[in-house]
Structures are given as C-alpha cells and as structure tokens.
Design an enzyme around this catalytic site. Structure first.
Site, PDB file in Angstrom:
ATOM      1  N   ARG A 135     -69.692  35.191 126.102  1.00 54.81           N
ATOM      2  CA  ARG A 135     -69.228  33.931 125.532  1.00 54.81           C
ATOM      3  C   ARG A 135     -69.256  32.798 126.558  1.00 54.81           C
ATOM      4  O   ARG A 135     -68.655  32.887 127.627  1.00 54.81           O
ATOM      5  CB  ARG A 135     -67.818  34.072 124.956  1.00 54.81           C
ATOM      6  CG  ARG A 135     -67.358  32.809 124.226  1.00 54.81           C
ATOM      7  CD  ARG A 135     -66.022  32.982 123.537  1.00 54.81           C
ATOM      8  NE  ARG A 135     -65.673  31.766 122.815  1.00 54.81           N
ATOM      9  CZ  ARG A 135     -65.071  30.710 123.377  1.00 54.81           C
ATOM     10  NH1 ARG A 135     -64.746  30.734 124.662  1.00 54.81           N
ATOM     11  NH2 ARG A 135     -64.790  29.638 122.660  1.00 54.81           N
ATOM     12  N   TYR A 157     -78.736  29.045 108.463  1.00 56.59           N
ATOM     13  CA  TYR A 157     -78.966  29.955 107.345  1.00 56.59           C
ATOM     14  C   TYR A 157     -79.814  29.291 106.277  1.00 56.59           C
ATOM     15  O   TYR A 157     -80.019  28.070 106.289  1.00 56.59           O
ATOM     16  CB  TYR A 157     -77.635  30.446 106.760  1.00 56.59           C
ATOM     17  CG  TYR A 157     -76.879  29.445 105.903  1.00 56.59           C
ATOM     18  CD1 TYR A 157     -76.195  28.393 106.483  1.00 56.59           C
ATOM     19  CD2 TYR A 157     -76.851  29.560 104.513  1.00 56.59           C
ATOM     20  CE1 TYR A 157     -75.489  27.477 105.689  1.00 56.59           C
ATOM     21  CE2 TYR A 157     -76.150  28.667 103.731  1.00 56.59           C
ATOM     22  CZ  TYR A 157     -75.476  27.613 104.324  1.00 56.59           C
ATOM     23  OH  TYR A 157     -74.789  26.718 103.538  1.00 56.59           O
ATOM     24  N   GLU A 177     -72.076  14.565  99.156  1.00 57.47           N
ATOM     25  CA  GLU A 177     -72.641  15.733  98.459  1.00 57.47           C
ATOM     26  C   GLU A 177     -71.508  16.708  98.189  1.00 57.47           C
ATOM     27  O   GLU A 177     -70.348  16.441  98.537  1.00 57.47           O
ATOM     28  CB  GLU A 177     -73.734  16.390  99.301  1.00 57.47           C
ATOM     29  CG  GLU A 177     -73.209  16.962 100.611  1.00 57.47           C
ATOM     30  CD  GLU A 177     -74.270  17.640 101.457  1.00 57.47           C
ATOM     31  OE1 GLU A 177     -75.233  18.186 100.897  1.00 57.47           O
ATOM     32  OE2 GLU A 177     -74.119  17.638 102.698  1.00 57.47           O
ATOM     33  N   HIS A 230     -69.999  28.283 126.153  1.00 60.61           N
ATOM     34  CA  HIS A 230     -70.433  27.265 125.193  1.00 60.61           C
ATOM     35  C   HIS A 230     -71.906  26.906 125.387  1.00 60.61           C
ATOM     36  O   HIS A 230     -72.649  26.756 124.435  1.00 60.61           O
ATOM     37  CB  HIS A 230     -69.560  26.013 125.297  1.00 60.61           C
ATOM     38  CG  HIS A 230     -68.163  26.223 124.794  1.00 60.61           C
ATOM     39  ND1 HIS A 230     -67.255  27.039 125.431  1.00 60.61           N
ATOM     40  CD2 HIS A 230     -67.515  25.744 123.706  1.00 60.61           C
ATOM     41  CE1 HIS A 230     -66.118  27.045 124.757  1.00 60.61           C
ATOM     42  NE2 HIS A 230     -66.247  26.267 123.708  1.00 60.61           N
ATOM     43  N   LYS A 289     -78.831  23.073 108.525  1.00 60.69           N
ATOM     44  CA  LYS A 289     -78.095  24.025 107.671  1.00 60.69           C
ATOM     45  C   LYS A 289     -77.442  25.081 108.553  1.00 60.69           C
ATOM     46  O   LYS A 289     -77.901  26.227 108.641  1.00 60.69           O
ATOM     47  CB  LYS A 289     -79.049  24.649 106.645  1.00 60.69           C
ATOM     48  CG  LYS A 289     -78.333  25.281 105.459  1.00 60.69           C
ATOM     49  CD  LYS A 289     -79.306  25.505 104.331  1.00 60.69           C
ATOM     50  CE  LYS A 289     -78.722  26.323 103.194  1.00 60.69           C
ATOM     51  NZ  LYS A 289     -77.588  25.726 102.514  1.00 60.69           N
TER      52      LYS A 289
HETATM   53  N1  PDD Z   1     -75.928  25.672  99.640  1.00 58.82           N
HETATM   54  N2  PDD Z   1     -75.558  20.664 100.169  1.00 58.82           N
HETATM   55  C1  PDD Z   1     -74.912  21.663 100.801  1.00 58.82           C
HETATM   56  C2  PDD Z   1     -73.779  21.325 101.703  1.00 58.82           C
HETATM   57  C3  PDD Z   1     -75.310  22.995 100.594  1.00 58.82           C
HETATM   58  O1  PDD Z   1     -74.670  23.990 101.238  1.00 58.82           O
HETATM   59  C4  PDD Z   1     -76.380  23.270  99.688  1.00 58.82           C
HETATM   60  C5  PDD Z   1     -76.857  24.665  99.424  1.00 58.82           C
HETATM   61  C6  PDD Z   1     -77.021  22.193  99.051  1.00 58.82           C
HETATM   62  C7  PDD Z   1     -78.184  22.396  98.140  1.00 58.82           C
HETATM   63  O2  PDD Z   1     -79.321  22.788  98.868  1.00 58.82           O
HETATM   64  P1  PDD Z   1     -80.483  23.660  98.218  1.00 58.82           P
HETATM   65  O3  PDD Z   1     -80.915  22.943  96.990  1.00 58.82           O
HETATM   66  O4  PDD Z   1     -81.545  23.660  99.262  1.00 58.82           O
HETATM   67  O5  PDD Z   1     -79.917  25.014  97.943  1.00 58.82           O
HETATM   68  C8  PDD Z   1     -76.585  20.907  99.330  1.00 58.82           C
HETATM   69  C9  PDD Z   1     -76.285  27.068  99.557  1.00 58.82           C
HETATM   70  C10 PDD Z   1     -76.778  27.464  98.226  1.00 58.82           C
HETATM   71  C11 PDD Z   1     -75.116  27.909 100.058  1.00 58.82           C
HETATM   72  O6  PDD Z   1     -74.470  27.449 100.986  1.00 58.82           O
HETATM   73  O7  PDD Z   1     -74.886  28.996  99.549  1.00 58.82           O
END
Ligand code: PDD
Length: 287
Positions: free
Chosen positions: A100, A33, A182, A102, A149
C-alpha cells in the site's frame, strides 16, 4: 451449474473467487470498470464499451491487460461458462497488487482483471419499464473526472441508497448551478413540450454513456429533434416525459422526480419507442 468468475487468468467458482488484499482497486479505488448488457448471450454495444475502457485505462496510465480481441474471447468465454442469455457482464481492471502506497508502484505490476456475469429477468425488466420508475435528486458531490469509469463509486452508492429508501429507482445529481448532471448509474433525459429530446452535453462532468451515444444516433436517424443541453429538476417535472439510459436500465421511463409527476405521471410514447428501438439495435449489433 453455479456462477463462474474470471480472476486473473483463471475461471473460478463465483462464491470462492477473490482478489488480493493489496489489490489497489480494493484499497485505493485505483481501478476502472465496464458493464455490457447481454442479449442472447452476446455483448451489446461492444465498440463503445471497449473504446471507453481503453480511454479510462489510458487516463489512469494503466495498460490494457490484453488486446481487445483477446479480451473479447475471455468475456465471451465467461458468459458461455455462466450460460447466461439475458444479463450483464461486469469487467474490472485495477492497477494491480502492490504494497500500500498512494503513488504508483515503482516496480512494474501487471493489472489485475476480473469478470463476472449476472442474469437478468428480461420479462421483469420489461414489466418495470412499462410501469416507469421514480427518481430523486441529490446535490452533486463527486470528483471532477466522472468521464473516467472508475470504481470510486461511494457518492453514487450513497445516492442510490437514498433513492431506494425513498422508493425511487435512481438518484439524479444536481450541480451547483441547479442542473441535473446524470444519474448514479445512468444518464438522464427529458422530452420537452415541443417534443425535443434533451440530455446533458459531455463537456459536463458526466460519464459518456455508451447507451446515450447509440440512442443519439437512433434519434437522429428517426428525425426526432435532440438538444444536448442541461435541464433542471423543475424542467424535468414540467417535461412531457423523462427517462434514463445505461447498460442496466437500457432506456427506462421516469414518471416522477422527487415525488412530483413528470407530464401525466405515466409512461409516454417517446420513451417507449426509444426503448424498443434501442433494444432492436443492440440485438442487431451485439457480438
Ligand atoms: N453504469 N452514468 C453513470 C454514472 C453510470 O455509472 C452509467 C453506467 C451510465 C450509463 O453508461 P452506459 O450507457 O455506458 O452504461 C451513466 C453501469 C451500468 C453500472 O455502473 O453498473
């Protein structure tokens, strides 16, 4: 007019929009995403988010569902149909729908794509930023590819819920060496006693935040010192300021970590300035 969602080529009423029960995103979190902030109905930091989307998909061997140019048109059309000026756009691409299993489907399937748009009350967001927020810390328990992501966000969701239950806005993951990686949905920063900004380097198992990169550019342009080096929760409490960055948070001051004040326990000038600079830059470069 109500909210509109984009689902695999069609614009549908948000309340009725649905994906297939055998969507691999739904069953296996086999999906990625992106989230863009919206300023005046335009996508903030477009290049960084598109580049990361392409990279996340390529790491999972999922094809881009359409060209970047076509995707930009669809994203903007979804925003337009929702009539949102300030908000967030959410895009999700899964490997697709298949019985389904894996392993990847043997018969090629098309990726499934959805887009939703959410309005944000900027005045309320600014009021929140002016007050600052608290964070808690929690042991790092995520997989080793947080640079992709993916929608596999269960540890992040549990950490965020734990934060909420303790009156905090974010949870910072702490690795086995005692360093903050983070936040559950943001990157973490502190300001050292000598004014140097510090945030974790991207060799660590973290998401390479787009807001983080834009802010690094801005920081370097202003001549402020920055060090991409990890910090501990104790260093955060001893710092003069702390903040988080992300498409949702933008630049959001942190005034307490695990109940202990950061610096004087109030929003400081560095985070305040960086928030203003980031928003100015994002407005200028949004498409
Ligand atoms: N999240 N770290 C994580 C784990 C994140 O999910 C996000 C962003 C960030 C910051 O990334 P960026 O600056 O590219 O938005 C760091 C989004 C906003 C969310 O999950 O809604």
């Amino acid at each position: 007019m109500g909210r509109i969602a984009y689902v695999n080529g069609a614009f549908e009423r948000h309340g009725e929009a649905a994906v297939h029960i055998e969507d691999r995103g739904y069953q296996l979190a086999d999906a990625v995403y992106e989230v863009w902030a919206l300023f005046d109905g335009r996508l903030a930091d477009p290049e960084g988010h598109f580049a990361r989307l392409e990279r996340s998909l390529s790491e999972l061997k999922i094809p881009m569902p359409m060209s970047r140019r076509a995707l930009t048109v669809v994203l903007r059309e979804t925003v337009r149909q929702n009539r949102v000026k300030d908000g967030l756009v959410y895009l999700q691409v899964s490997r697709g729908v298949a019985p389904r299993d894996h392993a990847f489907p043997t018969d090629p399937v098309s990726p499934a794509m959805i887009i939703t748009v959410k309005a944000i009350d900027r005045a309320a967001a600014e009021a929140k930023a002016a007050k600052g927020v608290s964070v808690i810390t929690t042991p790092e328990n995520r997989w080793g590819r947080c640079d992709i992501k993916t929608v596999g966000l269960l540890p992040n969701a549990l950490a965020k819920q734990a934060a909420k239950e303790r009156g905090a806005a974010e949870a910072w993951f702490v690795d086995e060496l005692g360093f903050v990686t983070e936040g559950a949905s943001s990157n973490a920063w502190i300001v050292d006693a000598d004014g140097t900004l510090r945030t974790r380097d991207t060799n660590a198992n973290i998401l390479r935040g787009v807001t983080r990169y834009t802010l690094l550019d801005l920081i370097r342009e202003t001549g402020m010192k920055v060090d991409e080096r990890p910090f501990t929760p104790a260093e955060a409490k001893a710092a003069t300021e702390a903040f988080i960055t992300g498409a949702g948070a933008l630049v959001l001051p942190v005034i307490a970590v695990d109940g202990a004040p950061v610096g004087k326990g109030v929003v400081g000038p560095v985070a305040t300035r960086l928030r203003r600079l980031y928003i100015e830059r994002a407005r200028e470069t949004a498409i």
